[in-house]
Design an enzyme around this catalytic site. Sequence first.
Site, PDB file in Angstrom:
ATOM      1  N   ASP A  10      16.013  34.916  19.017  1.00 39.16           N
ATOM      2  CA  ASP A  10      14.605  35.194  18.741  1.00 39.16           C
ATOM      3  C   ASP A  10      14.231  36.383  19.629  1.00 39.16           C
ATOM      4  OD1 ASP A  10      11.819  34.859  18.075  1.00 39.16           O
ATOM      5  OD2 ASP A  10      11.570  33.840  20.006  1.00 39.16           O
ATOM      6  N   ASP A  12      10.356  37.700  20.575  1.00 41.73           N
ATOM      7  CA  ASP A  12       9.160  37.576  21.420  1.00 41.73           C
ATOM      8  C   ASP A  12       9.231  36.296  22.249  1.00 41.73           C
ATOM      9  OD1 ASP A  12       7.546  39.926  20.462  1.00 41.73           O
ATOM     10  OD2 ASP A  12       7.941  38.928  18.566  1.00 41.73           O
ATOM     11  N   GLU A  19       4.526  38.989  24.488  1.00 41.62           N
ATOM     12  CA  GLU A  19       3.221  38.613  23.930  1.00 41.62           C
ATOM     13  C   GLU A  19       2.056  38.928  24.858  1.00 41.62           C
ATOM     14  OE1 GLU A  19       2.891  38.085  20.949  1.00 41.62           O
ATOM     15  OE2 GLU A  19       4.534  36.946  20.094  1.00 41.62           O
ATOM     16  N   GLY A  54       1.422  39.107  13.496  1.00 45.07           N
ATOM     17  CA  GLY A  54       0.264  39.741  14.090  1.00 45.07           C
ATOM     18  C   GLY A  54      -0.885  39.946  13.099  1.00 45.07           C
ATOM     19  N   ARG A  57      -2.402  36.669  12.360  1.00 48.13           N
ATOM     20  CA  ARG A  57      -3.170  36.232  13.540  1.00 48.13           C
ATOM     21  C   ARG A  57      -4.560  36.871  13.521  1.00 48.13           C
ATOM     22  NH1 ARG A  57       0.940  37.397  17.563  1.00 48.13           N
ATOM     23  NH2 ARG A  57       1.996  35.704  16.499  1.00 48.13           N
ATOM     24  N   HIS A  83      -3.555  46.209  12.628  1.00 51.78           N
ATOM     25  CA  HIS A  83      -2.180  45.793  12.913  1.00 51.78           C
ATOM     26  C   HIS A  83      -1.267  47.013  13.067  1.00 51.78           C
ATOM     27  CE1 HIS A  83       1.783  43.795  11.829  1.00 51.78           C
ATOM     28  NE2 HIS A  83       1.411  43.270  12.971  1.00 51.78           N
ATOM     29  N   ASP A 184      11.961  30.044  21.916  1.00 53.23           N
ATOM     30  CA  ASP A 184      11.018  29.620  22.967  1.00 53.23           C
ATOM     31  C   ASP A 184       9.826  28.843  22.429  1.00 53.23           C
ATOM     32  OD1 ASP A 184      10.003  32.042  21.742  1.00 53.23           O
ATOM     33  OD2 ASP A 184       8.470  32.021  23.303  1.00 53.23           O
TER      34      ASP A 184
HETATM   35  C1  XBP Z   1       6.648  36.611  16.805  1.00 54.10           C
HETATM   36  C2  XBP Z   1       5.399  36.783  16.089  1.00 54.10           C
HETATM   37  C3  XBP Z   1       4.896  38.126  15.957  1.00 54.10           C
HETATM   38  C4  XBP Z   1       4.502  38.843  17.220  1.00 54.10           C
HETATM   39  C5  XBP Z   1       3.760  40.108  16.902  1.00 54.10           C
HETATM   40  O1  XBP Z   1       7.455  35.821  16.026  1.00 54.10           O
HETATM   41  O2  XBP Z   1       4.803  35.851  15.595  1.00 54.10           O
HETATM   42  O3  XBP Z   1       3.748  38.034  15.161  1.00 54.10           O
HETATM   43  O4  XBP Z   1       3.627  38.028  17.962  1.00 54.10           O
HETATM   44  O5  XBP Z   1       4.470  40.907  16.031  1.00 54.10           O
HETATM   45  P1  XBP Z   1       8.962  35.440  16.424  1.00 54.10           P
HETATM   46  P2  XBP Z   1       3.837  41.473  14.678  1.00 54.10           P
HETATM   47  O6  XBP Z   1       8.894  34.171  17.224  1.00 54.10           O
HETATM   48  O7  XBP Z   1       9.653  35.251  15.128  1.00 54.10           O
HETATM   49  O8  XBP Z   1       9.552  36.574  17.218  1.00 54.10           O
HETATM   50  O9  XBP Z   1       2.489  42.015  15.021  1.00 54.10           O
HETATM   51  O10 XBP Z   1       4.805  42.529  14.229  1.00 54.10           O
HETATM   52  O11 XBP Z   1       3.742  40.351  13.694  1.00 54.10           O
END
Ligand code: XBP
Length: 263
Positions: A10, A12, A19, A54, A57, A83, A184
Amino acid sequence: MGQLRGVIWDVDGVLAETERDGHRVAFNLAFEQKGLPWRWDESYYGALLRVSGGRERLLWDMARRADAPAEPGAREALARELHARKNALYAEIVGDGGVPLREGVAALMDECLNRDVRMAIATTTSRSNLDALLSYHLGATWQGAFAAVVCGEDVQHKKPDPEVYEKALRRLGESPLHCVAIEDSPGGVAAAHAADIPVVVTHSTYFKGATLEDAIAIGPGLHLRRGWRPFVGDRTGLAQDSRIALDDLQAWHERAESISQFA
Ligand code: XBP
């Protein structure tokens, strides 16, 4: 399960604490540049992380704001614009060295490469964000280290849906039981688990307290042997304050296999 042949990362929270100090900061800068009074503090952003993606979100947050556009088309357009702006700002932050790799990550990647354990990335973040992060830390040819890279644009459904892991497995050409995913978040663990991949959890800032039942091992991070469940012994000759090694992943993998045979 047998021999461990693949490690699926993974991004992030696992490769780096992107984050709090990356995406969140970039979202706030994007709001500021657009003249919006919205700001996401650390604690509120933690709650927002229940929503994967994102843009998704942003839409979730806007749906709860009186000062967001009421008309769905206008709201969608604003989310897209913010975004894209956020991702460009995130690339700048990462490109300035603002988001280090978590300790132990680069060493475990090197071990995988040296011992022919194939690696993949399974993330639902945007490809541009991954590229910014890994170009900075691993160099422009970072993709060559991975047999498969699956990002947010490659899937219809983001985590906790298993699609991103299923695609990574297909591209790796491996059975899930010969792989380990490193995650995580509860959504990430659920996604890997639903794809039948054994999961190792490294706690991140935002998901430290999360209950993650389905992991084969769970611990503070790859930088430290102390604090993991199951206990990490000194089989590799490494002290408790040193890092998790590929042999530890292999040992957890074998242990989970022997337990599942008797379940
Ligand atoms: C991470 C996410 C992403 C990031 C932001 O998911 O949910 O939305 O927070 O990136 P993962 P974007 O656990 O699969 O890494 O703004 O490109 O969505």
